[in-house]
Write an enzyme that holds these catalytic residues in place. Structure first.
Site, short mmCIF file in Angstrom:
data_model
loop_
_atom_site.label_atom_id
_atom_site.label_comp_id
_atom_site.label_asym_id
_atom_site.label_seq_id
_atom_site.Cartn_x
_atom_site.Cartn_y
_atom_site.Cartn_z
N GLU A 1 0.82 -1.23 0.00
CA GLU A 1 0.00 0.00 0.00
C GLU A 1 0.85 1.27 0.00
OE1 GLU A 1 -3.03 -0.31 3.09
OE2 GLU A 1 -4.10 -1.81 1.91
N GLU B 1 -5.48 -8.49 -0.71
CA GLU B 1 -6.21 -8.27 0.56
C GLU B 1 -7.68 -8.05 0.22
OE1 GLU B 1 -4.71 -5.44 3.44
OE2 GLU B 1 -2.64 -5.86 2.84
O1 AHR Z 1 -5.11 -6.30 6.71
C1 AHR Z 1 -5.02 -5.21 7.56
C2 AHR Z 1 -4.33 -4.02 6.92
O2 AHR Z 1 -5.13 -3.52 5.90
C3 AHR Z 1 -3.02 -4.28 6.24
O3 AHR Z 1 -1.95 -4.23 7.12
C4 AHR Z 1 -2.92 -3.16 5.26
O4 AHR Z 1 -2.20 -3.52 4.11
C5 AHR Z 1 -4.37 -2.82 4.95
O5 AHR Z 1 -4.62 -1.48 5.02
#
Ligand code: AHR
Length: 505
Positions: A174, A293
């Site tokens: 990110e 994610e």
């Molecule tokens: O999964 C939780 C968090 O969400 C991770 O650390 C990050 O990459 C995202 O914002």
């Protein structure tokens, strides 16, 4: 009465062979994912390495082929060298991402051992926030090389003779987000990602790389970020990452279920952006998508923010421990259908995360603490177990309804997967109509002689029902009221339900 749904499935209409890594997951050094999650030496089920066997068993039940590690936001200040070597010499570190204390009792070697026990590959992320190409190269050498050079030798000195052979690497996490340590501008990050992948490929040309895409679809730099990053890194990377968390914004369950239409738009936009850069560069290769994610995440936001502000530097505190409801499980089922529909370009996806932190598996701490399946465990488990093979492009005729923020929301969302080897085809379907059951008919072509082997469903009228260590309120039921006649399957799908119809010879 809701309109009847007809789904036409033809064996010849293949979207793609599903990459098994679409059923990946994620373990971050965050909250209790690692400590008292996968690792708890004083637990009654702990094995010789301190891993909880009750958790390993549930992870194996999910059949997760690959696990992303060690972050997430955590990776952006990860000093991997602190996580290896004799445990008594390891440094305790402050983790600024989640404002906790990292004891480094579990690191690269322990996690690799755990992943092997879980029958999963590791998808390793490197720190491109506060560190750069040099640390990434050293980590790669430590993990994958069998040479007599310093870092490969160091791994052997640490008791790990065989290299790990980690193939898939994330170039940071990110990096578009202002919250990220070492956040960068798109071109700056794209250049660093390209140079890091280039150097790592010099060490091993068979590696695959994921460049960071937007943290979510609402980022102000969305899409231009991807275009700029790929303009710099196209030739060196294989995937661009997507992240998306779903949050219920109102009392409207039907609108919550419509959120995966936005997910579809997100994926289509990123495919278009990748292909735009490909055209611009006259390139012959495609960049595929790593949806590394995804999940529902909103229940604990407010409390977590408060705790991180007021109670910093705790060891494995309770963070992001969303207790998932029935309706959250349906949203995850819808997300899986959407990912499968795009399996020609989505090659990797990670349910974020795996244990305790926004996770399908929860543990109670304490020597005799139990591990249990959250509601969201089931759609993922079904898809991962029965969704291997070729995704088929269905033609679906179904009713539509409007929700608070979405017009024309289809009642039935569905996909079929052909497992040629097993001579099985599975239909995954969600009835998004929260008020009415819908008659469902699937017309199969190319599957003569197939019968219904099993029909599993999540059905419930309490959208807010949750599971706990004491009681599994949300669990699949076996349905028998289904027919197949002349290659036509017929049943009724309950309102707000997840359905898995397994057909075979
Ligand atoms: O999964 C939780 C968090 O969400 C991770 O650390 C990050 O990459 C995202 O914002």
């Amino acid at each position: 009465m809701a309109q009847k749904t007809t789904m036409t499935v033809d064996k010849e209409f293949r979207i793609a062979k599903i990459d098994k890594r679409i059923y990946g997951s994620f373990i971050e050094h965050l909250g209790r994912a690692v400590y008292t999650g996968i690792y708890q030496p004083d637990h009654e089920s702990a094995d010789e390495d301190g891993f909880r066997k009750d958790v390993l068993q549930l992870v194996r039940e999910l059949n997760v082929p690959i696990v992303r590690y060690p972050g997430g936001n955590y990776v952006s200040n990860f000093f991997w060298e602190d996580s290896v070597g004799p445990k008594e010499e390891r440094k305790k570190r402050l983790d600024m991402a989640w404002r906790t204390m990292e004891p480094n009792e579990v690191g690269i070697n322990e996690f690799s051992k755990w992943a092997k026990k879980a029958d999963a590959d590791v998808m390793m992320a490197v720190n491109l926030g506060t560190r750069g190409t040099d640390a990434a190269l050293n980590l790669l050498e430590y993990c994958n090389l069998d040479t007599d050079s310093y870092y490969a030798e160091l791994r052997r000195k640490h008791g790990e003779k065989d290299p790990y052979g980690i193939r898939l690497w994330c170039l940071g996490n990110e990096m578009d987000g202002p919250w990220q340590m070492g956040h960068k501008e798109a071109k700056e990050y794209g250049h660093l990602a390209a140079e890091t992948a280039k150097a790592m490929k010099m060490m091993d040309s068979s590696l695959e790389f994921v460049a960071c895409g937007s943290s979510n679809v609402d980022m102000p730099t969305f899409a231009t970020w991807e275009a700029d990053v790929l303009s710099e890194a196209y030739d060196y990377v294989d995937y661009i990452s997507l992240h998306q968390y779903f949050a219920k914004k109102s009392e409207d369950t039907a609108d919550f279920f419509a959120l995966t239409d936005d997910l579809d738009y997100f994926i289509r936009s990123i495919i278009a952006t990748c292909d735009y850069v490909r055209a611009k560069k006259h390139s012959k290769k495609d960049i595929n998508l790593s949806f590394d994610e995804w999940n529902v995440w909103y229940h604990t936001h407010a409390k977590d923010e408060e705790d991180m502000a007021d109670k910093p530097w705790r060891l494995h505190p309770h963070l992001l421990e969303d207790i998932y409801t029935y309706e959250d499980a349906i949203v995850d089922g819808l997300a899986l259908i959407t990912l499968l529909r795009h399996s020609d370009r989505v090659k990797v996806a990670c349910l974020a995360q795996l244990v305790n932190v926004i996770a399908p598996i929860m543990t109670e701490e304490g020597k005799n603490g139990k591990a249990f399946r959250q509601t969201i465990f089931y759609p993922f488990c079904h898809a991962s177990r029965f969704g291997r093979g070729y995704a088929l492009q269905p033609v679906i005729r179904t009713g539509k309804h409007a929700t608070a923020e979405h017009d024309e929301v289809t009642d039935i969302e569905a996909i079929a997967v052909d497992n040629e080897e097993a001579e099985e085809v599975t239909i995954f379907a969600v009835n998004r109509n929260v008020k009415e059951a819908v008659e469902f008919e699937a017309v199969l072509s190319g599957y003569e002689g197939y019968t219904v082997k099993e029909y599993l469903a999540l059905e419930g009228s309490d959208m807010l029902a949750v599971n706990s260590a004491a009681e599994e309120k949300v669990a699949p039921v076996r349905r028998t009221d289904i027919t197949i006649d002349n290659n036509v399957v017929n049943t009724w799908m309950k309102p707000a339900s997840w359905n898995v119809i397994l057909l075979g010879r």
